[in-house]
Design a protein around this motif. Sequence first.
Motif, PDB file in Angstrom:
ATOM      1  N   TYR A  28     -21.893 -10.733 -10.741  1.00 23.52           N
ATOM      2  CA  TYR A  28     -20.842 -10.786  -9.720  1.00 23.52           C
ATOM      3  C   TYR A  28     -19.670 -11.638 -10.196  1.00 23.52           C
ATOM      4  N   ALA A  29     -19.989 -12.798 -10.766  1.00 19.30           N
ATOM      5  CA  ALA A  29     -18.929 -13.693 -11.235  1.00 19.30           C
ATOM      6  C   ALA A  29     -18.120 -13.049 -12.350  1.00 19.30           C
ATOM      7  N   ALA A  30     -18.802 -12.300 -13.231  1.00 18.39           N
ATOM      8  CA  ALA A  30     -18.091 -11.608 -14.308  1.00 18.39           C
ATOM      9  C   ALA A  30     -17.170 -10.529 -13.742  1.00 18.39           C
ATOM     10  N   ALA A  31     -17.676  -9.767 -12.780  1.00 25.06           N
ATOM     11  CA  ALA A  31     -16.850  -8.728 -12.162  1.00 25.06           C
ATOM     12  C   ALA A  31     -15.683  -9.340 -11.398  1.00 25.06           C
ATOM     13  N   GLN A  32     -15.926 -10.459 -10.739  1.00 29.78           N
ATOM     14  CA  GLN A  32     -14.861 -11.144 -10.002  1.00 29.78           C
ATOM     15  C   GLN A  32     -13.776 -11.642 -10.951  1.00 29.78           C
ATOM     16  N   ALA A  33     -14.202 -12.166 -12.119  1.00 25.47           N
ATOM     17  CA  ALA A  33     -13.232 -12.620 -13.113  1.00 25.47           C
ATOM     18  C   ALA A  33     -12.388 -11.435 -13.603  1.00 25.47           C
ATOM     19  N   GLY A  34     -13.020 -10.273 -13.828  1.00 24.40           N
ATOM     20  CA  GLY A  34     -12.281  -9.084 -14.244  1.00 24.40           C
ATOM     21  C   GLY A  34     -11.313  -8.610 -13.181  1.00 24.40           C
ATOM     22  N   TYR A  35     -11.734  -8.666 -11.936  1.00 27.07           N
ATOM     23  CA  TYR A  35     -10.876  -8.265 -10.819  1.00 27.07           C
ATOM     24  C   TYR A  35      -9.652  -9.171 -10.740  1.00 27.07           C
ATOM     25  N   SER A  36      -9.862 -10.473 -10.896  1.00 23.56           N
ATOM     26  CA  SER A  36      -8.756 -11.432 -10.826  1.00 23.56           C
ATOM     27  C   SER A  36      -7.769 -11.193 -11.965  1.00 23.56           C
ATOM     28  N   GLU A  37      -8.300 -10.885 -13.147  1.00 21.79           N
ATOM     29  CA  GLU A  37      -7.434 -10.645 -14.301  1.00 21.79           C
ATOM     30  C   GLU A  37      -6.587  -9.396 -14.093  1.00 21.79           C
ATOM     31  N   LYS A  38      -7.186  -8.332 -13.563  1.00 24.68           N
ATOM     32  CA  LYS A  38      -6.471  -7.069 -13.397  1.00 24.68           C
ATOM     33  C   LYS A  38      -5.434  -7.132 -12.286  1.00 24.68           C
ATOM     34  N   THR A  39      -5.651  -7.936 -11.295  1.00 23.61           N
ATOM     35  CA  THR A  39      -4.741  -7.976 -10.137  1.00 23.61           C
ATOM     36  C   THR A  39      -3.836  -9.197 -10.154  1.00 23.61           C
ATOM     37  N   ARG A  40      -3.805  -9.921 -11.261  1.00 23.26           N
ATOM     38  CA  ARG A  40      -3.071 -11.192 -11.276  1.00 23.26           C
ATOM     39  C   ARG A  40      -1.569 -11.008 -11.088  1.00 23.26           C
ATOM     40  N   LEU A  41      -1.010  -9.921 -11.611  1.00 23.37           N
ATOM     41  CA  LEU A  41       0.439  -9.715 -11.531  1.00 23.37           C
ATOM     42  C   LEU A  41       0.828  -8.711 -10.464  1.00 23.37           C
ATOM     43  N   LEU A  42      -0.037  -7.768 -10.199  1.00 25.45           N
ATOM     44  CA  LEU A  42       0.320  -6.697  -9.264  1.00 25.45           C
ATOM     45  C   LEU A  42      -0.839  -6.491  -8.298  1.00 25.45           C
ATOM     46  N   SER A  43      -0.890  -7.328  -7.295  1.00 23.04           N
ATOM     47  CA  SER A  43      -1.991  -7.242  -6.336  1.00 23.04           C
ATOM     48  C   SER A  43      -1.625  -6.426  -5.107  1.00 23.04           C
ATOM     49  N   GLU A  44      -0.324  -6.270  -4.858  1.00 23.51           N
ATOM     50  CA  GLU A  44       0.094  -5.552  -3.654  1.00 23.51           C
ATOM     51  C   GLU A  44       1.238  -4.603  -3.990  1.00 23.51           C
ATOM     52  N   LEU A  45       1.197  -3.455  -3.378  1.00 26.83           N
ATOM     53  CA  LEU A  45       2.287  -2.491  -3.454  1.00 26.83           C
ATOM     54  C   LEU A  45       2.319  -1.752  -2.132  1.00 26.83           C
ATOM     55  N   GLU A  46       3.451  -1.773  -1.470  1.00 24.91           N
ATOM     56  CA  GLU A  46       3.543  -1.154  -0.152  1.00 24.91           C
ATOM     57  C   GLU A  46       4.557  -0.005  -0.180  1.00 24.91           C
ATOM     58  N   LEU A  47       4.150   1.103   0.371  1.00 25.34           N
ATOM     59  CA  LEU A  47       5.040   2.237   0.590  1.00 25.34           C
ATOM     60  C   LEU A  47       5.455   2.247   2.054  1.00 25.34           C
ATOM     61  N   SER A  48       6.724   2.517   2.276  1.00 21.83           N
ATOM     62  CA  SER A  48       7.208   2.527   3.656  1.00 21.83           C
ATOM     63  C   SER A  48       8.028   3.788   3.922  1.00 21.83           C
ATOM     64  N   ILE A  49       7.946   4.244   5.154  1.00 23.41           N
ATOM     65  CA  ILE A  49       8.714   5.398   5.606  1.00 23.41           C
ATOM     66  C   ILE A  49       9.344   5.020   6.936  1.00 23.41           C
ATOM     67  N   GLU A  50      10.630   5.216   7.044  1.00 21.15           N
ATOM     68  CA  GLU A  50      11.327   4.963   8.300  1.00 21.15           C
ATOM     69  C   GLU A  50      12.021   6.254   8.749  1.00 21.15           C
ATOM     70  N   SER A  51      11.919   6.501  10.025  1.00 22.63           N
ATOM     71  CA  SER A  51      12.572   7.669  10.605  1.00 22.63           C
ATOM     72  C   SER A  51      13.467   7.175  11.734  1.00 22.63           C
ATOM     73  N   GLU A  52      14.794   7.330  11.551  1.00 25.13           N
ATOM     74  CA  GLU A  52      15.765   6.779  12.504  1.00 25.13           C
ATOM     75  C   GLU A  52      16.499   7.909  13.213  1.00 25.13           C
ATOM     76  N   LYS A  53      16.615   7.759  14.545  1.00 26.74           N
ATOM     77  CA  LYS A  53      17.300   8.794  15.349  1.00 26.74           C
ATOM     78  C   LYS A  53      18.337   8.123  16.221  1.00 26.74           C
ATOM     79  N   THR A  54      19.567   8.547  16.032  1.00 21.41           N
ATOM     80  CA  THR A  54      20.677   8.016  16.818  1.00 21.41           C
ATOM     81  C   THR A  54      21.226   9.122  17.710  1.00 21.41           C
ATOM     82  N   THR A  55      21.610   8.744  18.924  1.00 18.97           N
ATOM     83  CA  THR A  55      22.096   9.728  19.897  1.00 18.97           C
ATOM     84  C   THR A  55      23.244  10.542  19.308  1.00 18.97           C
ATOM     85  N   GLY A  56      23.093  11.845  19.378  1.00 19.97           N
ATOM     86  CA  GLY A  56      24.131  12.739  18.897  1.00 19.97           C
ATOM     87  C   GLY A  56      24.111  12.976  17.407  1.00 19.97           C
TER      88      GLY A  56
END
Length: 447
Positions: free
Chosen positions: A289-317
């Motif tokens: 477990y500790a070895a796998a945890q160390a590998g996980y930390s190494e792989k996610t050290r720089l890029l742990s999060e990436l978010e995709l977003s979609i916005e849909s805006e509607k204005t009158t007329g």
Amino acid sequence: MAIKHLSLSVAVLVFLCGCSTMSQKEAFDSVNQLTIERGEKNLQWIKTPQEAARVDEQVHHLLSEPLTQENTLRIMLINNRALQQTYEKIGVAQSELVEAGLMRNPLLGYSIGRGNGTTTSTLSVEVAFLDLLWIPLRRELGGLALEEMMFSVGDTVLRSARDAKKSYSDAKIAEEKAALYRSILKSHEASFQLAVRQYTAGNLPKRDMLKIQESYERARIESITLSRENAVAREALNKILGLYGGQTHYIFSSEPLIRREPAVSESGLEKQAIMQRLDMRSAMKSVDYAAAQAGYSEKTRLLSELELSIESEKTTGEKRFNTFGIKLPIPIFDFGQARVSKSQAIYNQSVHRLYETAVNIRSEVREGYAHLRYTYDIAHSYDEVIVKSNQQILEETQLFYNGMLDGIYALLEDQRRYGEAKMEALDALGAYQKAQSDLEYTIGGKL
């Protein structure tokens, strides 16, 4: 339309994340199999009032007969509530495994604004898309944690079985000693009553009568002490069996505890213990477990999060305006070096703990085997020499008394010595029984 596409994407992600995992029942059955392979009976995990009622019925049935060591183990394995708490750790670890395979929930946002006769409404959805990449790693970690917990729970079961065997031996022998000493006390009482009559008749000096009285009183105190120890030992057994109220009125089986010469030699026991001990296997999984945890930390050290977003805006007329975006963390201040260093330290710690566990297990095997041999030799000497010699002495004294060559006090004294030798033999037998239970746990299975 953008919202429809997003819903389809989320559905695909849910499907990809919904791979099957080991259920709590499967995990518990695996623990049950581990303990059965090591000589213990079936376990039972109480999760509903109906199951608790069935366990009560089983306990009542087992206690309706004189209690044997085998039935003691059966009751403990299904009725000990400390074990039931331990079983719930399987449920916790399994739930964490399921959670590790799930993506974070999307964030749905909605806002509305009004001004100058215009209304603008915005609907947005944010998805932590990179989670999908880390799910296999997290599931691997969760699976290792579950396996480690299963071995740990199995080891706790075997420890509890060992403690139940030792507690049964203590309680049974304490009861036998208390009963045996009551006959010794009667001998002291007979000596004292005879001494009082002889002193009253003027045939015994007062000093001798007082010595016999003091000896009788000490014997009476010893009998009270043994009765107290019997009560304490019995309550210790009650606690480990989870008994209360009317359940505690059981009687012990008249079947005597057996002393058999150990059929094993020290050779090979250390290797067997390293292979069989569940705490050793738990420590090995901890390293994985500790070895796998160390590998996980190494792989996610720089890029742990990436978010995709979609916005849909509607204005009158106006027509609806859709926006697609992405959010990435910029590693300027935190490069993940602290997390990597910490996980490496935890890994090193687990490796050293594994090594320590192996060294300790080997030492426990050598110590446990030596203790078993010594306690067997002592118990053998008490049974075959001391008890039998005192029995023969008593028989010889009886002949002398019948021929009026010895007095009644000599006969009563030899009766007491014979009874005390039998009590010492019981203590030695109990020490041997407990040494055997300890060694069986130490090597991870039956002798």
